[in-house]
Scaffold this motif. Structure first.
Motif, mmCIF file in Angstrom:
data_model
loop_
_atom_site.group_PDB
_atom_site.id
_atom_site.type_symbol
_atom_site.label_atom_id
_atom_site.label_comp_id
_atom_site.label_asym_id
_atom_site.label_seq_id
_atom_site.Cartn_x
_atom_site.Cartn_y
_atom_site.Cartn_z
ATOM 1 N N VAL A 85 -38.993 7.870 -59.215
ATOM 2 C CA VAL A 85 -37.606 8.083 -58.783
ATOM 3 C C VAL A 85 -37.407 7.450 -57.421
ATOM 4 C CG1 VAL A 85 -35.799 9.797 -58.439
ATOM 5 C CG2 VAL A 85 -37.662 10.263 -60.047
ATOM 6 N N ASN A 86 -36.347 6.649 -57.301
ATOM 7 C CA ASN A 86 -36.100 5.958 -56.035
ATOM 8 C C ASN A 86 -34.635 6.038 -55.645
ATOM 9 O OD1 ASN A 86 -34.772 2.972 -56.732
ATOM 10 N ND2 ASN A 86 -35.961 3.857 -58.413
ATOM 11 N N ASN A 87 -34.394 6.231 -54.350
ATOM 12 C CA ASN A 87 -33.032 6.195 -53.785
ATOM 13 C C ASN A 87 -32.076 7.159 -54.475
ATOM 14 O OD1 ASN A 87 -33.417 3.808 -51.903
ATOM 15 N ND2 ASN A 87 -33.920 2.858 -53.865
ATOM 16 N N THR A 88 -32.593 8.222 -55.039
ATOM 17 C CA THR A 88 -31.737 9.104 -55.828
ATOM 18 C C THR A 88 -30.958 10.074 -54.951
ATOM 19 O OG1 THR A 88 -31.719 10.505 -57.800
ATOM 20 C CG2 THR A 88 -33.433 10.943 -56.167
ATOM 21 N N SER A 89 -29.793 10.445 -55.429
ATOM 22 C CA SER A 89 -28.979 11.434 -54.705
ATOM 23 C C SER A 89 -28.528 12.545 -55.643
ATOM 24 C CB SER A 89 -27.756 10.743 -54.078
ATOM 25 O OG SER A 89 -26.968 10.110 -55.078
ATOM 26 N N ASP A 90 -29.139 12.615 -56.828
ATOM 27 C CA ASP A 90 -28.760 13.651 -57.775
ATOM 28 C C ASP A 90 -29.993 14.475 -58.152
ATOM 29 O OD1 ASP A 90 -30.216 12.067 -59.474
ATOM 30 O OD2 ASP A 90 -28.574 11.567 -60.819
ATOM 31 N N ALA A 91 -29.950 15.135 -59.305
ATOM 32 C CA ALA A 91 -31.011 16.069 -59.699
ATOM 33 C C ALA A 91 -32.071 15.436 -60.587
ATOM 34 C CB ALA A 91 -30.383 17.267 -60.413
ATOM 35 N N THR A 92 -32.226 14.114 -60.515
ATOM 36 C CA THR A 92 -33.201 13.441 -61.378
ATOM 37 C C THR A 92 -34.604 13.999 -61.195
ATOM 38 O OG1 THR A 92 -31.920 11.378 -61.320
ATOM 39 C CG2 THR A 92 -34.222 11.219 -61.979
ATOM 40 N N VAL A 93 -35.043 14.178 -59.957
ATOM 41 C CA VAL A 93 -36.401 14.669 -59.683
ATOM 42 C C VAL A 93 -36.586 16.063 -60.257
ATOM 43 C CG1 VAL A 93 -38.043 15.294 -57.883
ATOM 44 C CG2 VAL A 93 -36.660 13.225 -57.641
ATOM 45 N N ARG A 94 -35.626 16.943 -60.023
ATOM 46 C CA ARG A 94 -35.753 18.323 -60.508
ATOM 47 C C ARG A 94 -35.835 18.373 -62.025
ATOM 48 N NH1 ARG A 94 -32.345 21.666 -62.663
ATOM 49 N NH2 ARG A 94 -30.498 20.435 -62.098
ATOM 50 N N VAL A 116 -47.524 13.828 -67.757
ATOM 51 C CA VAL A 116 -46.310 13.316 -67.108
ATOM 52 C C VAL A 116 -46.408 13.571 -65.612
ATOM 53 C CG1 VAL A 116 -43.804 13.492 -66.952
ATOM 54 C CG2 VAL A 116 -44.940 13.743 -69.180
ATOM 55 N N PHE A 117 -46.212 12.513 -64.832
ATOM 56 C CA PHE A 117 -46.166 12.619 -63.379
ATOM 57 C C PHE A 117 -44.780 12.189 -62.899
ATOM 58 C CE2 PHE A 117 -50.602 11.815 -64.389
ATOM 59 C CZ PHE A 117 -51.283 12.750 -63.605
ATOM 60 N N VAL A 118 -44.293 12.876 -61.888
ATOM 61 C CA VAL A 118 -42.994 12.527 -61.298
ATOM 62 C C VAL A 118 -43.225 12.163 -59.838
ATOM 63 C CG1 VAL A 118 -40.655 13.296 -60.785
ATOM 64 C CG2 VAL A 118 -41.801 14.092 -62.866
ATOM 65 N N HIS A 119 -42.819 10.966 -59.459
ATOM 66 C CA HIS A 119 -43.016 10.470 -58.099
ATOM 67 C C HIS A 119 -41.654 10.224 -57.466
ATOM 68 C CE1 HIS A 119 -47.168 9.286 -59.435
ATOM 69 N NE2 HIS A 119 -46.516 9.101 -60.558
ATOM 70 N N ASP A 120 -41.358 10.929 -56.406
ATOM 71 C CA ASP A 120 -40.134 10.680 -55.654
ATOM 72 C C ASP A 120 -40.521 9.813 -54.459
ATOM 73 O OD1 ASP A 120 -37.608 12.776 -53.994
ATOM 74 O OD2 ASP A 120 -37.698 10.633 -54.395
ATOM 75 N N ILE A 121 -40.241 8.510 -54.532
ATOM 76 C CA ILE A 121 -40.660 7.605 -53.455
ATOM 77 C C ILE A 121 -39.581 7.443 -52.399
ATOM 78 C CG2 ILE A 121 -42.257 6.386 -54.970
ATOM 79 C CD1 ILE A 121 -40.269 4.113 -55.189
ATOM 80 N N GLY A 122 -38.513 8.239 -52.519
ATOM 81 C CA GLY A 122 -37.489 8.272 -51.489
ATOM 82 C C GLY A 122 -36.722 6.976 -51.342
ATOM 83 N N LYS A 123 -36.324 6.674 -50.102
ATOM 84 C CA LYS A 123 -35.561 5.452 -49.838
ATOM 85 C C LYS A 123 -36.447 4.236 -50.077
ATOM 86 C CE LYS A 123 -31.585 7.198 -48.569
ATOM 87 N NZ LYS A 123 -30.343 6.932 -49.330
#
Length: 493
Positions: A85-94, A116-123
């Motif tokens: 997940v990149n540059n997200t501003s919604d509930a994708t990560v959750r 399944v792994f979820v990676h929030d790499i931020g901006k």
């Protein structure tokens, strides 16, 4: 949960019991269907490859759950699934994190395991490309990388078909699924019309690639499998540290070109299918198409980029040249016909001829044939082709994208097309109206100039103009006729 482990993940061991599907489940081939892929299914071996799936996701809260569930429902489940997940501003990560962790699945191919792994790499300034390269670093030790967009769901056997063919031939660097759009959830008249047009556009593109020996010009990132050996060779030959480069508008087209240049095959599967996310607004569709067309022009133009070799006649770009030449011809015929028609009517010199209806009839028949090649065609697909005006208006929309893309390219103005598409999908921007405004301005200017001409000059222009338009239209009609009678070899798109 969000995974923060090192990107150099170790591939999990696959159970030995997972073998390719038995040949008695081979899909039935239609009359004349090319049997090369059928032979692949009949001669599957016991080889078990490893597949690492990468899902780059940006603001995909509405679709990400369906995408992951689609992968977990596959007959051949990927060995690991990384949602980046990149540059997200919604509930994708959750939402994606609800699927994080180990999954033991009972499938028709036996018990399978995935995680399944979820990676929030931020901006991430490199956007989707950055997410893809991050995902590659997680699965580079696997045999294959399965790239899946955050809004793409696949048929249950999609991964199985891609893997079976990839394993059968070491020359294959990548294989794409057949793409379409599920129109059932679409609401609103404009949205349904746009989706019908995009379904036809996908069908024509897929069919064209299938009939070219199943050589795929673009391994779309929506749902394609890549040999990691091929990706490593691409990086070596092009002195890249990652498979995808950040300075291309069409990262999938460029990678496909590089894989082909590295000596590998780029294929499209005749059986693997996936539904991608479509654009339901004019501004969203406009921004997407302009980005794609602009990026393709950059690859086509010889020596345009200092960091990309000019290869205008590369096998993967020939189709692009034909597409652009076809759009230019469509633009010329339509604008010239309307201009000459209005000019003729203004001096009472127009004489109707039924011959002008032949190109229209040929276009309708060709669109209908494409509609009937769709695996999951609907009544709306058939009506879109048969009623003339829906397809004709859609063509004008596509012509506006063509004009804007070339204008933007030739102006050499640097524009962030990714950002413009994201803005358009959120409902911002109004640049999609510019071609219509310019076209109206051109017609008004032509009308003023026409009114100032001497009657003799007007007659001379009509005397020269109509034959030119007639000859181009005849050639265009002949091309449509040859496409109409071409055997489709049983392929369904």
């Amino acid at each position: 949960m969000t995974d923060v482990n090192s990107p150099r993940a170790v591939a999990p061991h696959a159970p030995d019991s997972i073998l390719p599907r038995e040949p008695d489940r081979e899909p039935e081939a239609g009359p004349g269907f090319a049997d090369d892929f059928s032979a692949v299914l009949e001669n599957t071996t016991g080889h078990r490859s490893t597949i690492g799936c990468v899902i780059p996701a940006y603001n995909e809260e509405e679709s990400i759950a369906d995408v992951i569930q689609s992968l977990l429902a596959q007959t051949r489940v990927p060995d690991v699934i990384h949602v980046v997940v990149n540059n997200t501003s919604d509930a994708t990560v959750r939402i994606a994190s609800e699927f994080a962790g180990a999954h033991e699945l009972a499938t028709e191919m036996g018990e399978q395991f995935t995680e399944v792994f979820v990676h929030d790499i931020g901006k991430n300034p490199d956007k989707k490309v950055g997410a893809l390269n991050y995902g590659y670093s997680l699965v580079e030790g696997y045999d294959y990388l399965l790239g899946v967009d955050g809004d793409t769901t696949a048929d249950p056997r999609a991964v199985e078909f891609l893997e079976t063919e990839a394993v059968s031939d070491s020359r294959i660097g990548g294989i794409s699924a057949i793409y379409s759009i599920d129109d059932r959830p679409i609401k609103g008249l404009i949205g349904k019309w746009l989706i019908a047009g995009q379904r036809t556009q996908f069908a024509a593109f897929n069919l064209q690639n299938l009939l070219r020996g199943r050589n795929m010009a673009v391994l779309g990132g929506q749902f394609s499998i890549f040999s990691t050996n091929a990706l490593r060779e691409v990086m070596r030959q092009n002195h890249q540290s990652t498979p995808w480069v950040k300075d291309s508008e069409v990262e999938d087209s460029l990678l496909s070109l590089q894989i082909k240049s590295a000596g590998y095959l780029t294929k499209i599967s005749p059986f693997s299918r996936a539904d991608v996310g479509g654009m339901t607004t004019l501004r969203g569709y406009d921004a997407q198409q302009v980005k794609w067309t602009y990026g393709a022009i950059e690859l086509m133009w010889p020596g345009q980029r200092g960091d990309t070799k000019g290869q205008p006649f590369h096998p993967n770009l020939r189709l692009r040249w034909f597409e652009n030449f076809g759009m230019l011809t469509n633009l010329f015929v339509r604008v010239a016909f309307i201009t000459l028609l209005a000019a003729s009517l203004s001096i009472n010199a127009f004489v109707f001829s039924a011959w002008w209806l032949i190109p229209v009839l040929m276009a309708v028949l060709l669109n209908l044939r494409i509609a009937y090649t769709m695996e999951n065609r609907t009544t709306r697909d058939v009506l879109f082709a048969a009623l003339v005006f829906p397809a004709e208006i859609f063509m004008w929309i596509r012509l506006s994208h063509f004009l804007r893309s070339w204008t933007r390219f030739l102006s050499r103005k640097k524009v962030d097309n990714w950002a413009m598409q994201a803005k358009a999908e959120k409902g911002g921007g109004s640049t999609h109206w510019i071609p219509l405004i310019l076209l109206l301005a051109v017609f008004i200017a032509l009308a003023v100039i026409w009114s100032m001409l001497d009657p003799v000059v007007q007659s001379t222009i009509l005397w020269i103009g109509w034959p030119i338009v007639g000859v181009v239209t005849i050639l265009q009609t002949l091309l449509m006729f040859f496409k109409l009678i071409r055997r489709h070899q049983g392929y369904k798109v």
